[in-house]
Scaffold this motif. Structure first.
Motif, mmCIF file in Angstrom:
data_model
loop_
_atom_site.group_PDB
_atom_site.id
_atom_site.type_symbol
_atom_site.label_atom_id
_atom_site.label_comp_id
_atom_site.label_asym_id
_atom_site.label_seq_id
_atom_site.Cartn_x
_atom_site.Cartn_y
_atom_site.Cartn_z
ATOM 1 N N ASP A 80 0.808 -1.223 0.000
ATOM 2 C CA ASP A 80 0.000 0.000 0.000
ATOM 3 C C ASP A 80 0.840 1.271 0.000
ATOM 4 O O ASP A 80 0.374 2.326 -0.447
ATOM 5 C CB ASP A 80 -0.903 0.035 1.236
ATOM 6 C CG ASP A 80 -2.064 -0.946 1.154
ATOM 7 O OD1 ASP A 80 -2.393 -1.395 0.042
ATOM 8 O OD2 ASP A 80 -2.643 -1.269 2.216
ATOM 9 N N GLY A 92 -6.396 7.375 0.775
ATOM 10 C CA GLY A 92 -6.917 6.007 0.791
ATOM 11 C C GLY A 92 -8.397 6.045 1.134
ATOM 12 O O GLY A 92 -8.772 5.806 2.279
ATOM 13 N N GLY A 114 -11.006 0.890 2.021
ATOM 14 C CA GLY A 114 -10.084 -0.130 2.500
ATOM 15 C C GLY A 114 -10.759 -1.462 2.728
ATOM 16 O O GLY A 114 -11.822 -1.737 2.164
ATOM 17 N N ARG A 136 -6.632 1.636 -0.181
ATOM 18 C CA ARG A 136 -5.562 0.959 0.551
ATOM 19 C C ARG A 136 -6.034 -0.417 1.016
ATOM 20 O O ARG A 136 -7.178 -0.776 0.771
ATOM 21 C CB ARG A 136 -5.085 1.824 1.724
ATOM 22 C CG ARG A 136 -6.149 2.121 2.752
ATOM 23 C CD ARG A 136 -5.642 3.169 3.750
ATOM 24 N NE ARG A 136 -6.542 3.255 4.890
ATOM 25 C CZ ARG A 136 -6.431 4.145 5.872
ATOM 26 N NH1 ARG A 136 -5.456 5.031 5.865
ATOM 27 N NH2 ARG A 136 -7.293 4.150 6.869
ATOM 28 N N ASP A 137 -5.146 -1.145 1.674
ATOM 29 C CA ASP A 137 -5.433 -2.519 2.108
ATOM 30 C C ASP A 137 -5.621 -3.443 0.910
ATOM 31 O O ASP A 137 -6.508 -4.322 0.901
ATOM 32 C CB ASP A 137 -6.691 -2.585 3.006
ATOM 33 C CG ASP A 137 -6.604 -1.660 4.214
ATOM 34 O OD1 ASP A 137 -5.496 -1.513 4.761
ATOM 35 O OD2 ASP A 137 -7.638 -1.099 4.603
ATOM 36 N N LEU A 160 -2.845 2.896 -5.148
ATOM 37 C CA LEU A 160 -2.895 2.621 -3.714
ATOM 38 C C LEU A 160 -2.254 3.776 -2.952
ATOM 39 O O LEU A 160 -1.242 4.320 -3.387
ATOM 40 C CB LEU A 160 -2.156 1.323 -3.406
ATOM 41 C CG LEU A 160 -2.622 0.097 -4.202
ATOM 42 C CD1 LEU A 160 -1.756 -1.107 -3.851
ATOM 43 C CD2 LEU A 160 -4.088 -0.204 -3.962
ATOM 44 N N ILE A 183 -1.814 5.154 1.359
ATOM 45 C CA ILE A 183 -2.156 4.903 2.762
ATOM 46 C C ILE A 183 -2.755 6.127 3.457
ATOM 47 O O ILE A 183 -3.326 6.005 4.537
ATOM 48 C CB ILE A 183 -0.919 4.456 3.584
ATOM 49 C CG1 ILE A 183 0.166 5.533 3.607
ATOM 50 C CG2 ILE A 183 -0.356 3.144 3.050
ATOM 51 C CD1 ILE A 183 1.295 5.223 4.589
#
Lengths: 205, 205, 205, 205, 205, 205
Positions: A156, C79, C82, C104-105, C121, C123
């Protein structure tokens, strides 16, 4: 348990949130293979554009377990790092590289299992003049990385954690994971996040 | 052994260095699958933005073993090439495509094993007006690709090698690989590159 | 057979061409894993930059089988979505997410098989202020996505199909595939596309 | 008083705010001289990349007082419009050009006082193939411009106002200006905006 | 009349068209003041990123009347040139600078009337390592500039004219201006360009 | 003489060089009119994307003579500041604004003589949620701006000078100007910089 091992249990996103949305490095910096992870203290580098002498020096001077964190004057289009440097760094126990620029020899680096996080891949060769700084604070996107700060990277992205806040990061990340597991249970039962967080009272269901 | 076979033994980065850091195409041009490699002489194309008639013509006119190298007027957001053209080109023995623009039908192209290097994937359709040039010099980033120049591409990127310098490239690439193997041996023994290159005398260890 | 099933048989590129080169979303929006596909009617969202309350609300309000289609005010570096939201949405039968921003994730989302198409992506965490619109028309690159329009995404990209044109899209896509199969046969026999399309009369062989 | 005259009294920013932050065209579109202003109903154009036949047709077909509003397929680097077209358009009473691309002959256009709003200046010539649309809705950044919508441009940027909301825009812009004048008076007396808006109660002074 | 004087009578756009849409340098390269014009033969430079030794050498070696044309390895964000170098160059009779990078000291340069065409202004200082090339071909955007080629720049942009085609450029530019004057006369009489070019037969009025 | 007055005598580029090429803010941040200059100590702001409450608070809290220095989360496309805020800030003696984002009402701001340095102009309105930081360190491009640091801006760009280094900056800038005047004298006599700096010994004349 040492900090590096403790931090390795968490994703970069979780640690970023744990510290109040702190320390996200530029999202263009990604592992050259999605399965790579990196965790350790930063040995920081600031290079001239297209020059990589300081990266050669960095892996020679850094301590085993450290991660080289390099800014390249905002000039991304060069192959600042390759298979030979990865071999040298890995042999000396360096934990990985996080660079705000490009690298090359991705297949060989991946094969030897040395984690590299970069802007991308680029074959363009570098010069050997060597100006810049070693182990001084560097700016990476919105944040400053100080020597000795912790960096944690995964698919990520990468997060920097100030050395003084590492225990706080670990505690809050653990708390966050517990809370997320509790949310997960309710989501599996069919509740939505606006119900779980009580936002349905504000917005209606 | 023919030049194409000889060049295929080297990475794009090694050939780029062998000629004195020459011929790196824009690093945004990458294989649509990291395992793809391409090597051959260039059949060059310059298209109007969003038009692909010249690419249809190019694979019909090029000789087996050639690589289509296409500039698209700096307009990347179109699917200039797809599965049908890949099938046609592959059937005629074309060695691959290197395009400073996007393509589509990545799954089908990958399945048939036709190497395509592009800026990325884009579904946006093209027009059929056909203006542009065939087999004339084209600018790709910092370098000119002339018809008949060699292009070599791998996961790291693509390099162009002037036809007149191909023997020089092969010789110097071989020398470079020998030297790198010698460096590798020392790195494995724990020496650092600043020691191997003698830079420790300048910088201290 | 329902429209979603029928549309799922075609690639995004084919449907884009079937409607006269219509509906290509920005090519930077790609599946977080190349094997992901998505198909369904759009539940549209327009968020404030870096805020994701409306995405939480969207998956709670959308009907099973719908795809969340989100514009993020042109601010990509956050992000917005998720693993928890993916779990919540998947549990409720949401068919996937198409977002003009980052998520993200990725590992967890990929593991649960929930299709997500994004700019990439990131975070960087989001805020919870909640301004924006739900299920109103949104601009995605060159096109407007209206609530209830069909979206189809694969490795090559994402296409939007106006609800009123879905039957036309299916019919024309089928016709296009038949024609392409006929072209494929001739390509395999060694004909080139300029011969098959009759362009050799214009350009010479 | 006609709508165009009424709208001309307001800045683009004021009209954008009056309609609830609506209709801001991409901020890269600016007058080629900061003193230029434009106001009128839109005659919309969507061109192929690097082709300007439809712009020639547009100024011939549009009514006096209309503004040509052109999208160029996202390909900005061409001189889509120049001094001759400005002369032709001005002679026919066209009120100006707003183009999501570049133009050339800036000195001559400025000298004849024909307002042109563009991404910038570019000498690169265009083709004459003529595909595209005339007087159909076009996407400009985040918004759709429909034929007959009002556009107002000044040094700060360009706003589009839906034809159906023009009276609302004028009324709300007038109200906004009155309110701003009242704020201005208090600011001159040394109050701050957080006092005037009552935010000092939330934040402290 | 010498070629430089003859070329100075035409705009960059006219010369670009005269040679069949040839030689447009990147449109981001513009005069630091819109009233600046430059014309002369190119003394070409290719610098390392952020290094300006070769620019110091270039104005010392170039002949009076020449224009320094510099590529900076694609690294724009540095002040490669300033008031002292402008003074030195002007004193030696250098006709101007065209650089694919930034400069600084704009006020002083403008005051001394030395024409500088650049990507913009940047205060960031440079290094003094001096690697690169002098008076060898350089790529500027889509075109190659060879030593001795003519460059002509004005507010709209910069064009390069191969030395071997300069007479052709002058003749065709004169012809183009005559034709344009004839078009201008008809436009002033109320004809449109689609009528003048006969396109009304294709498209209707 | 106070530091602000002393610093005002130097250009941003000179101060940047005086401190060893330190403190250049992103070169996209420029005065909205080339004649504007700014000098003072920084009152720093970090805003949410598209939100300007903190800018309202900043000019109310800052001391007369201070310069508001604002980071906007990397979201440039909003009009974070306009004529009313300029009036309020000017009335309170604020020395100017340096913002890594856009502003609007350029004509009015210019007319009142309040110096604004920004990424550009944008009419897009902002929200009023107010999250962010006031008078804490902010990253601007490659450097950190701390509250109380000096900022100096002119047509070429903006430099930040750490409070602890302001006397050093003034002394070294004065020395640099003396040296430059001496260089200027020799340049006017026909010497080149490679002669003056002695580089002709390395490179030949």
């Amino acid at each position: 348990m040492d900090y590096t091992t403790a931090l390795s249990a968490f994703s970069a996103a979780t640690l970023h949130e744990a510290l109040g949305r702190y320390g996200n490095l530029p999202s263009a910096i990604k592992p050259i293979h999605p399965g790579m992870r990196v965790c350790g203290t930063a040995y920081t580098v600031s290079t001239m554009p297209r020059d990589n002498v300081l990266l050669h020096r960095a892996y020679a001077y850094a301590a085993p377990g450290q991660v080289i964190v390099a800014s390249c004057s905002g000039f991304f289009e060069a192959g600042y790092w390759g298979d030979l440097m990865s071999l040298g760094a890995k042999t000396r126990g360096i934990a990985g590289l996080v660079i705000d620029g490009c690298v090359r020899d991705a297949d060989d680096i991946e094969a030897m299992g040395f984690p590299v996080f970069s802007r991308g891949l680029c074959i363009r060769g570098t010069t050997n003049f060597g100006e810049g700084t070693l182990n001084e604070p560097v700016v990476m996107g919105e944040w400053v990385v100080n020597p000795g700060d912790y960096v944690v990277g995964d698919r990520d992205g990468v997060v920097v954690i100030p050395a003084a806040r590492v225990e706080e990061a670990i505690e809050k990340a653990q708390a966050r994971e517990l809370r997320e597991e509790w949310v997960r249970t309710q989501l599996r039962e069919g509740k939505t996040s606006i119900q779980i967080y009580g936002w349905d009272k504000t917005y209606g269901y």
